[in-house]
Design a protein around this motif. Structure first.
Motif, PDB file in Angstrom:
ATOM      1  N   SER A  47     -59.869  11.949  27.295  1.00  0.00           N
ATOM      2  CA  SER A  47     -58.527  12.451  27.587  1.00  0.00           C
ATOM      3  C   SER A  47     -58.159  12.294  29.057  1.00  0.00           C
ATOM      4  O   SER A  47     -56.986  12.417  29.418  1.00  0.00           O
ATOM      5  CB  SER A  47     -58.419  13.923  27.178  1.00  0.00           C
ATOM      6  OG  SER A  47     -59.224  14.745  28.017  1.00  0.00           O
ATOM      7  N   ARG A  48     -59.140  12.004  29.898  1.00  0.00           N
ATOM      8  CA  ARG A  48     -58.901  11.983  31.345  1.00  0.00           C
ATOM      9  C   ARG A  48     -59.109  10.618  32.000  1.00  0.00           C
ATOM     10  O   ARG A  48     -58.747  10.435  33.160  1.00  0.00           O
ATOM     11  CB  ARG A  48     -59.797  13.027  32.035  1.00  0.00           C
ATOM     12  CG  ARG A  48     -59.304  14.440  31.791  1.00  0.00           C
ATOM     13  CD  ARG A  48     -60.379  15.485  32.044  1.00  0.00           C
ATOM     14  NE  ARG A  48     -59.836  16.833  31.939  1.00  0.00           N
ATOM     15  CZ  ARG A  48     -59.608  17.443  30.783  1.00  0.00           C
ATOM     16  NH1 ARG A  48     -59.855  16.820  29.646  1.00  0.00           N
ATOM     17  NH2 ARG A  48     -59.107  18.668  30.756  1.00  0.00           N
ATOM     18  N   LYS A  49     -59.696   9.673  31.278  1.00  0.00           N
ATOM     19  CA  LYS A  49     -59.933   8.356  31.848  1.00  0.00           C
ATOM     20  C   LYS A  49     -59.359   7.281  30.923  1.00  0.00           C
ATOM     21  O   LYS A  49     -59.292   7.461  29.707  1.00  0.00           O
ATOM     22  CB  LYS A  49     -61.437   8.127  32.059  1.00  0.00           C
ATOM     23  CG  LYS A  49     -62.083   9.102  33.026  1.00  0.00           C
ATOM     24  CD  LYS A  49     -63.544   8.802  33.273  1.00  0.00           C
ATOM     25  CE  LYS A  49     -63.760   7.573  34.087  1.00  0.00           C
ATOM     26  NZ  LYS A  49     -65.168   7.391  34.499  1.00  0.00           N
ATOM     27  N   VAL A 102     -68.419  17.391  17.877  1.00  0.00           N
ATOM     28  CA  VAL A 102     -67.275  16.634  17.358  1.00  0.00           C
ATOM     29  C   VAL A 102     -67.800  15.279  16.900  1.00  0.00           C
ATOM     30  O   VAL A 102     -68.413  14.563  17.689  1.00  0.00           O
ATOM     31  CB  VAL A 102     -66.189  16.435  18.444  1.00  0.00           C
ATOM     32  CG1 VAL A 102     -65.039  15.597  17.893  1.00  0.00           C
ATOM     33  CG2 VAL A 102     -65.668  17.784  18.948  1.00  0.00           C
ATOM     34  N   SER A 103     -67.575  14.937  15.637  1.00  0.00           N
ATOM     35  CA  SER A 103     -68.117  13.671  15.117  1.00  0.00           C
ATOM     36  C   SER A 103     -67.365  12.482  15.703  1.00  0.00           C
ATOM     37  O   SER A 103     -66.255  12.625  16.237  1.00  0.00           O
ATOM     38  CB  SER A 103     -68.017  13.639  13.595  1.00  0.00           C
ATOM     39  OG  SER A 103     -66.670  13.443  13.186  1.00  0.00           O
ATOM     40  N   GLN A 134     -60.034   9.988  15.600  1.00  0.00           N
ATOM     41  CA  GLN A 134     -58.733  10.478  15.142  1.00  0.00           C
ATOM     42  C   GLN A 134     -57.971  11.172  16.265  1.00  0.00           C
ATOM     43  O   GLN A 134     -56.768  10.945  16.455  1.00  0.00           O
ATOM     44  CB  GLN A 134     -58.934  11.440  13.964  1.00  0.00           C
ATOM     45  CG  GLN A 134     -59.435  10.754  12.702  1.00  0.00           C
ATOM     46  CD  GLN A 134     -59.840  11.751  11.632  1.00  0.00           C
ATOM     47  OE1 GLN A 134     -60.295  12.851  11.926  1.00  0.00           O
ATOM     48  NE2 GLN A 134     -59.690  11.359  10.372  1.00  0.00           N
ATOM     49  N   VAL A 135     -58.657  12.017  17.023  1.00  0.00           N
ATOM     50  CA  VAL A 135     -58.028  12.724  18.145  1.00  0.00           C
ATOM     51  C   VAL A 135     -57.522  11.730  19.189  1.00  0.00           C
ATOM     52  O   VAL A 135     -56.419  11.859  19.731  1.00  0.00           O
ATOM     53  CB  VAL A 135     -59.022  13.720  18.783  1.00  0.00           C
ATOM     54  CG1 VAL A 135     -58.469  14.274  20.095  1.00  0.00           C
ATOM     55  CG2 VAL A 135     -59.327  14.854  17.817  1.00  0.00           C
ATOM     56  N   TYR A 136     -58.337  10.732  19.462  1.00  0.00           N
ATOM     57  CA  TYR A 136     -57.991   9.717  20.462  1.00  0.00           C
ATOM     58  C   TYR A 136     -56.729   8.961  20.048  1.00  0.00           C
ATOM     59  O   TYR A 136     -55.827   8.734  20.871  1.00  0.00           O
ATOM     60  CB  TYR A 136     -59.173   8.763  20.600  1.00  0.00           C
ATOM     61  CG  TYR A 136     -59.056   7.766  21.727  1.00  0.00           C
ATOM     62  CD1 TYR A 136     -59.273   8.138  23.051  1.00  0.00           C
ATOM     63  CD2 TYR A 136     -58.765   6.429  21.458  1.00  0.00           C
ATOM     64  CE1 TYR A 136     -59.191   7.216  24.083  1.00  0.00           C
ATOM     65  CE2 TYR A 136     -58.682   5.498  22.484  1.00  0.00           C
ATOM     66  CZ  TYR A 136     -58.903   5.899  23.792  1.00  0.00           C
ATOM     67  OH  TYR A 136     -58.815   4.974  24.806  1.00  0.00           O
ATOM     68  N   ARG A 137     -56.650   8.576  18.796  1.00  0.00           N
ATOM     69  CA  ARG A 137     -55.475   7.839  18.316  1.00  0.00           C
ATOM     70  C   ARG A 137     -54.232   8.736  18.278  1.00  0.00           C
ATOM     71  O   ARG A 137     -53.118   8.290  18.597  1.00  0.00           O
ATOM     72  CB  ARG A 137     -55.736   7.258  16.934  1.00  0.00           C
ATOM     73  CG  ARG A 137     -56.803   6.156  16.914  1.00  0.00           C
ATOM     74  CD  ARG A 137     -56.404   4.986  17.777  1.00  0.00           C
ATOM     75  NE  ARG A 137     -57.325   3.853  17.630  1.00  0.00           N
ATOM     76  CZ  ARG A 137     -57.730   3.099  18.634  1.00  0.00           C
ATOM     77  NH1 ARG A 137     -57.307   3.346  19.867  1.00  0.00           N
ATOM     78  NH2 ARG A 137     -58.545   2.094  18.427  1.00  0.00           N
ATOM     79  N   ARG A 138     -54.405   9.995  17.899  1.00  0.00           N
ATOM     80  CA  ARG A 138     -53.252  10.902  17.876  1.00  0.00           C
ATOM     81  C   ARG A 138     -52.676  11.114  19.275  1.00  0.00           C
ATOM     82  O   ARG A 138     -51.489  11.413  19.426  1.00  0.00           O
ATOM     83  CB  ARG A 138     -53.647  12.252  17.257  1.00  0.00           C
ATOM     84  CG  ARG A 138     -53.774  12.228  15.745  1.00  0.00           C
ATOM     85  CD  ARG A 138     -53.695  13.627  15.154  1.00  0.00           C
ATOM     86  NE  ARG A 138     -54.792  14.461  15.607  1.00  0.00           N
ATOM     87  CZ  ARG A 138     -55.933  14.625  14.947  1.00  0.00           C
ATOM     88  NH1 ARG A 138     -56.126  13.976  13.793  1.00  0.00           N
ATOM     89  NH2 ARG A 138     -56.887  15.416  15.409  1.00  0.00           N
ATOM     90  N   ALA A 139     -53.521  10.974  20.276  1.00  0.00           N
ATOM     91  CA  ALA A 139     -53.065  11.117  21.659  1.00  0.00           C
ATOM     92  C   ALA A 139     -52.336   9.870  22.158  1.00  0.00           C
ATOM     93  O   ALA A 139     -51.883   9.826  23.305  1.00  0.00           O
ATOM     94  CB  ALA A 139     -54.252  11.422  22.573  1.00  0.00           C
ATOM     95  N   ALA A 190     -59.594   5.986  10.259  1.00  0.00           N
ATOM     96  CA  ALA A 190     -59.538   6.967  11.346  1.00  0.00           C
ATOM     97  C   ALA A 190     -59.045   6.335  12.644  1.00  0.00           C
ATOM     98  O   ALA A 190     -58.707   7.057  13.592  1.00  0.00           O
ATOM     99  CB  ALA A 190     -60.916   7.585  11.568  1.00  0.00           C
ATOM    100  N   GLY A 191     -59.012   5.000  12.687  1.00  0.00           N
ATOM    101  CA  GLY A 191     -58.507   4.326  13.873  1.00  0.00           C
ATOM    102  C   GLY A 191     -59.493   3.396  14.539  1.00  0.00           C
ATOM    103  O   GLY A 191     -59.187   2.813  15.583  1.00  0.00           O
ATOM    104  N   ALA A 192     -60.684   3.228  13.950  1.00  0.00           N
ATOM    105  CA  ALA A 192     -61.671   2.317  14.527  1.00  0.00           C
ATOM    106  C   ALA A 192     -61.228   0.865  14.321  1.00  0.00           C
ATOM    107  O   ALA A 192     -60.522   0.546  13.364  1.00  0.00           O
ATOM    108  CB  ALA A 192     -63.033   2.534  13.887  1.00  0.00           C
ATOM    109  N   ASP A 193     -61.634   0.007  15.239  1.00  0.00           N
ATOM    110  CA  ASP A 193     -61.292  -1.409  15.160  1.00  0.00           C
ATOM    111  C   ASP A 193     -62.428  -2.257  14.605  1.00  0.00           C
ATOM    112  O   ASP A 193     -62.196  -3.342  14.084  1.00  0.00           O
ATOM    113  CB  ASP A 193     -60.920  -1.933  16.552  1.00  0.00           C
ATOM    114  CG  ASP A 193     -59.692  -1.263  17.109  1.00  0.00           C
ATOM    115  OD1 ASP A 193     -58.582  -1.760  16.849  1.00  0.00           O
ATOM    116  OD2 ASP A 193     -59.827  -0.235  17.790  1.00  0.00           O
TER     117      ASP A 193
END
Length: 224
Positions: free
Chosen positions: A41-43, A57-58, A64-69, A93-96
């Motif tokens: 969230s900071r870098k 946190v799995s 999922q959290v990263y993509r929602r941000a 979940a958003g993985a590539d």
């Protein structure tokens, strides 16, 4: 690239970290998802490599959290789960990309290179901006018939600036991008590095591309 590597098993984490560092990347290596969520969230990472099964946190939840941000950096999932349904869950979940354990380091580095090449600036193993080309395999900067060999740190700065052209990059942002978490660069490290890179650029006929923005940082300003 600036990479976030998250693996809760130290015996697996360290070999992967060492291989990525040897390949010229800057790596923040962590062992739990909660801390990784804070870092992400900071870098501004260029790539995330996440183990599926992480404490607190799995990897899937973190993805999922990263993509929602609204973060868009590529994500490579590492897991022992190899069924089709598990792969679909990770990708949804958003993985590539997806790599099944035990991880082969050679394959991991190939996947990392492939994900990095998704940037439109990449042409094979070359990063291009205008008539300037940065060769990622041998740390050579080229313009026309002229070339110059960069040190690993000069290369990292050049790559970072080429990935963010015309953006003002602060001393703090450059330090975060080029030094691993916990490293303490000297107070004048960024200033010295920028001066050295300017000297390298001058040898290939590139003048005044790196602009000093007073009290803010530096900006790579290629001609239109």
């Amino acid at each position: 690239m600036l990479i976030l590597l998250v693996e809760d098993d130290p015996s697996q984490l360290e070999p992967l970290r060492a291989a990525l560092l040897k390949a010229g990347h800057v790596v923040d290596a962590l062992t739990d998802g909660e801390t990784a969520e804070w870092f992400a969230s900071r870098k501004d990472y260029d790539l995330l490599i996440l183990d599926w099964m992480l404490p607190k946190v799995s990897g899937v939840e973190l993805c999922q959290v990263y993509r929602r941000a609204g973060k868009v950096a590529p994500i490579l999932m590492l897991t022992a789960k190899d069924t089709v349904s598990d792969k679909v869950k990770g990708l949804d979940a958003g993985a590539d990309d997806y790599l099944v354990k035990p991880v082969d380091v050679v394959e991991l580095l190939a996947r990392v290179r492939a994900l990095g090449r998704r940037s439109p600036m990449w042409q094979g193993d070359i990063l291009t901006l205008g008539d300037l080309q940065l060769h990622l395999s041998n740390l050579i900067l080229e313009r026309g018939s002229l070339t110059t060999q960069l040190s690993s740190r000069e290369f990292q700065l050049m790559e970072y600036m080429m990935r963010h052209p015309r953006q003002v990059l602060s001393h703090g942002q450059i330090e975060q991008a080029l030094w691993n978490w916990g490293e303490e660069p000297e107070s004048n490290a960024v200033t010295t590095l920028v001066r050295r890179l300017r000297q390298r650029l001058q040898t290939i006929g590139v003048k005044d591309w790196i602009e000093t923005v007073h009290r803010m940082g530096y900006r790579l300003n290629p001609p239109n």
